[in-house]
Enzyme design. Structure first.
Site, PDB file in Angstrom:
ATOM      1  CE  LYS A   1      -3.640  -0.148   2.824  1.00  0.00           C
ATOM      2  NZ  LYS A   1      -4.448  -0.441   4.056  1.00  0.00           N
TER       3      LYS A   1
ATOM      4  CG  LEU B   1      -7.025  -8.434   7.262  1.00  0.00           C
ATOM      5  CD1 LEU B   1      -7.766  -7.567   8.262  1.00  0.00           C
ATOM      6  CD2 LEU B   1      -6.272  -9.530   7.997  1.00  0.00           C
TER       7      LEU B   1
ATOM      8  CG  HIS C   1     -14.376  -0.044   5.726  1.00  0.00           C
ATOM      9  ND1 HIS C   1     -13.232   0.441   5.137  1.00  0.00           N
ATOM     10  CD2 HIS C   1     -14.892   0.991   6.433  1.00  0.00           C
ATOM     11  CE1 HIS C   1     -13.062   1.705   5.481  1.00  0.00           C
ATOM     12  NE2 HIS C   1     -14.074   2.068   6.261  1.00  0.00           N
TER      13      HIS C   1
ATOM     14  CG  HIS D   1      -9.465  -1.367  -2.711  1.00  0.00           C
ATOM     15  ND1 HIS D   1      -9.667  -2.541  -2.031  1.00  0.00           N
ATOM     16  CD2 HIS D   1      -8.482  -1.624  -3.603  1.00  0.00           C
ATOM     17  CE1 HIS D   1      -8.847  -3.464  -2.495  1.00  0.00           C
ATOM     18  NE2 HIS D   1      -8.123  -2.943  -3.449  1.00  0.00           N
TER      19      HIS D   1
ATOM     20  CE  LYS E   1     -15.083   4.079   3.361  1.00  0.00           C
ATOM     21  NZ  LYS E   1     -14.714   5.230   4.186  1.00  0.00           N
TER      22      LYS E   1
ATOM     23  CG  ASN F   1     -10.196   9.113   5.868  1.00  0.00           C
ATOM     24  OD1 ASN F   1     -11.017   8.283   5.544  1.00  0.00           O
ATOM     25  ND2 ASN F   1      -8.995   9.138   5.323  1.00  0.00           N
TER      26      ASN F   1
ATOM     27  NE  ARG G   1     -11.080  12.795   3.516  1.00  0.00           N
ATOM     28  CZ  ARG G   1     -11.844  11.733   3.372  1.00  0.00           C
ATOM     29  NH1 ARG G   1     -13.127  11.794   3.680  1.00  0.00           N
ATOM     30  NH2 ARG G   1     -11.370  10.577   2.933  1.00  0.00           N
TER      31      ARG G   1
ATOM     32  NE  ARG H   1     -19.558   6.799  -0.526  1.00  0.00           N
ATOM     33  CZ  ARG H   1     -18.289   7.122  -0.310  1.00  0.00           C
ATOM     34  NH1 ARG H   1     -17.508   7.431  -1.325  1.00  0.00           N
ATOM     35  NH2 ARG H   1     -17.788   7.126   0.894  1.00  0.00           N
TER      36      ARG H   1
HETATM   37  P1  ADP Z   1      -7.497   4.409   0.819  1.00  0.00           P
HETATM   38  O1  ADP Z   1      -6.914   5.454   1.698  1.00  0.00           O
HETATM   39  O2  ADP Z   1      -6.879   4.356  -0.549  1.00  0.00           O
HETATM   40  O3  ADP Z   1      -9.009   4.425   0.785  1.00  0.00           O
HETATM   41  P2  ADP Z   1      -7.465   2.296   2.866  1.00  0.00           P
HETATM   42  O4  ADP Z   1      -6.236   1.936   3.610  1.00  0.00           O
HETATM   43  O5  ADP Z   1      -8.489   3.116   3.581  1.00  0.00           O
HETATM   44  O6  ADP Z   1      -7.058   3.009   1.482  1.00  0.00           O
HETATM   45  O7  ADP Z   1      -8.180   0.991   2.333  1.00  0.00           O
HETATM   46  C1  ADP Z   1      -9.292   1.066   1.471  1.00  0.00           C
HETATM   47  C2  ADP Z   1      -9.901  -0.313   1.299  1.00  0.00           C
HETATM   48  O8  ADP Z   1      -8.906  -1.238   0.777  1.00  0.00           O
HETATM   49  C3  ADP Z   1     -10.385  -0.958   2.578  1.00  0.00           C
HETATM   50  O9  ADP Z   1     -11.679  -0.530   2.954  1.00  0.00           O
HETATM   51  C4  ADP Z   1     -10.359  -2.413   2.166  1.00  0.00           C
HETATM   52  O10 ADP Z   1     -11.440  -2.693   1.310  1.00  0.00           O
HETATM   53  C5  ADP Z   1      -9.094  -2.520   1.330  1.00  0.00           C
HETATM   54  N1  ADP Z   1      -7.928  -2.884   2.179  1.00  0.00           N
HETATM   55  C6  ADP Z   1      -7.017  -2.032   2.714  1.00  0.00           C
HETATM   56  N2  ADP Z   1      -6.110  -2.714   3.477  1.00  0.00           N
HETATM   57  C7  ADP Z   1      -6.453  -4.018   3.411  1.00  0.00           C
HETATM   58  C8  ADP Z   1      -5.932  -5.234   4.002  1.00  0.00           C
HETATM   59  N3  ADP Z   1      -4.863  -5.218   4.789  1.00  0.00           N
HETATM   60  N4  ADP Z   1      -6.579  -6.400   3.727  1.00  0.00           N
HETATM   61  C9  ADP Z   1      -7.665  -6.435   2.923  1.00  0.00           C
HETATM   62  N5  ADP Z   1      -8.203  -5.335   2.342  1.00  0.00           N
HETATM   63  C10 ADP Z   1      -7.617  -4.136   2.574  1.00  0.00           C
END
Ligand code: ADP
Length: 465
Positions: free
Chosen positions: A174, A219, A224, A251, A253, A305, A307, A353
């Site tokens: 990531k 995971l 979420h 990823h 919502k 987040n 905000r 949404r």
């Molecule tokens: P962003 O900031 O790009 O939205 P996030 O870290 O909030 O990224 O992750 C967004 C989505 O990506 C999560 O809601 C989930 O669906 C998926 N995700 C992120 N990390 C993991 C992980 N470790 N295992 C499985 N899915 C993940």
């Protein structure tokens, strides 16, 4: 305390010092939403717009409107100097960034404060801390918030293999500065790791100008779940309960609900307390959201987040707290006049949404809205900037409306959502309303049990075969 009581409490006590004029550095539904909160509080508003956006609905409701540049976001809604100049020209004393655009840009928050204006949001240091997911994870660990097992530090092609041995496969690479689901790579086996790291780095550099990436366990069936918080910046903080945002595509919502259904009460109480503790430790100011993945009765922090979120209305429905109003009160120095015991959950809320996009291919569908009818009835709220004849420009996000429905319990909220989705009319452009109707609301699994973050995509895949 009822929502009515909370509302009247927050709107009748406008003690000094209070902001006089707020510039809304955003567009679309959230600009209208912020303008509404300012009106409630008796604060004047300045709307800004790009040359592609002169027909935006909120410009009819603000006290002043000012053009900040051409259609490209980088020249207008992301142009710090243009926005500061607009604030100076109009005599605004504060800026609300909304979500997206500059809302999580610490440099923007600093520039506003250096100009002697009020930034309606957290302190720049907290935006910076949470804007980098590696530093956010380490701050959370210090406050005892559980995180996903992972590298905990930046990785490169040189140390990725060694780190992966500690985490195991599948894992996810990531971007530290990531957002919007960008800069992520799921890796199933060791042979694919280096290529995934390099392509995530490239994407991260392109989107965020920062190629830092890290790794964590992927995971496989999590939900979420996120927690909304408010802090006064001096150590007083409360939570406004949780939301489930597991229905996602790429990823991102698609539908959110509050509270998150079917959570074990002990684990829930622990995580709510941990979030409040983290805010107290940081002396966090303003509204924020802690995002978690929830699997096998365990929470794993993924990011915070700093905000207001797109999905904040579902929390407003179940708590009666106007989150934007609270942001403004806190930023204006009035503190946080809510205690945890004031926050009582009532019923269940769902947000769909609605995007201007092809429901099958998901390609954006800009153009002229020839018909718009917002549904009504008990518990139904539509946050949207659409109107008949509005032309959706091609250059911005495709979110055009949020359908938010509240009921005394989840079954009532679902039934009302289904009815509202039957009634809503948006013609002239393609939208994902059919997706909400067919895949989500008719789907028996969604109706009866919690879904995980991969379910919607799996269903879409089956349908497209
Ligand atoms: P962003 O900031 O790009 O939205 P996030 O870290 O909030 O990224 O992750 C967004 C989505 O990506 C999560 O809601 C989930 O669906 C998926 N995700 C992120 N990390 C993991 C992980 N470790 N295992 C499985 N899915 C993940």
């Amino acid at each position: 305390m009822s929502s009515q009581a909370l509302h009247s409490e927050t709107t009748t006590t406008l003690e000094k010092p209070f902001l006089r004029k707020i510039l809304i550095a955003n567009r679309g539904e959230i600009a209208l939403r912020i303008a509404r909160a300012c009106r409630t509080l008796g604060i004047k508003t300045v709307g800004v717009y790009s040359t592609a956006d002169s027909e935006l609905m909120h410009l009819r409701f603000v006290d002043e409107a000012i053009c900040i540049g051409p259609s490209a976001s980088k020249d207008s809604y992301l142009n710090v100097n243009a926005i500061l100049t607009a604030a100076e020209l109009t005599g605004a004393d504060a800026i609300h960034p909304g979500y997206g655009f500059l809302s999580e840009n610490a440099h923007f928050a600093e520039a506003i404060e250096n100009a002697g204006l009020v930034f309606i949001g957290p302190r720049p240091e907290h935006i910076r801390l949470m804007g980098n997911k590696v530093s956010a994870i380490s701050a959370m660990k210090k406050s005892g918030v559980p995180t996903v097992p992972g590298s905990n530090t930046a990785i490169t092609s040189d140390n990725a293999i060694d780190e992966s041995l500690k985490i195991g496969f599948p894992l996810i690479v990531k971007a530290a500065s990531g957002g919007g689901g960008r800069g992520m790579r799921i890796v199933l086996k060791s042979e694919d790791l280096i290529e995934a790291v390099q392509s995530a780095q490239n994407e991260a550099r392109m989107w965020f100008n920062d190629e830092t990436v890290y790794m964590e366990r992927f995971l496989q069936t999590p939900r979420h779940v996120e927690v909304q918080v408010l802090g006064d910046g001096a150590g007083h903080a409360i939570h406004l309960y949780d939301r489930d945002c597991s229905l996602q595509r790429r990823h991102q919502k698609v539908l959110e609900e509050a509270p998150a259904p079917n959570l074990p009460e002990n684990a829930r109480a622990d995580i709510l307390a941990a979030c409040v503790r983290a805010c107290q430790d940081m002396q966090y100011r303003g509204a924020g959201t802690f995002e978690f993945l929830f699997e096998n009765n365990q929470y794993f922090f993924i990011e915070m987040n700093t905000r207001v979120q797109v999905e904040h209305p579902v929390t407003e429905c179940i708590t009666g707290v106007d989150i934007v109003e609270q942001q403004i009160r806190i930023a204006s120095g009035l503190g946080l006049n809510l205690q945890q015991e004031d926050i009582v959950e009532r019923g269940h809320a769902i947000e769909c949404r609605i995007n201007a996009e092809d429901p099958k291919t998901f390609a954006p569908s800009p153009g002229k809205v020839t018909q718009f009818h917002a549904p009504g009835g008990a518990g139904v709220r539509v946050d949207s900037h659409l109107y008949n004849g509005y032309v959706i420009p091609h250059c911005y996000d495709s979110l055009i409306a949020k359908l938010i429905v509240h009921g005394k319990d989840r079954a009532t909220a679902l039934a009302r959502t289904r009815q509202a989705l039957d009634e809503i009319i948006i013609e002239g452009v393609k939208t994902n309303i059919p997706l909400h109707r067919d895949v989500i609301l008719v789907d028996h699994v969604f109706n009866h049990q919690a879904v995980d973050i991969h379910d919607l995509e799996k269903r879409l895949l089956v349908e497209s075969v």
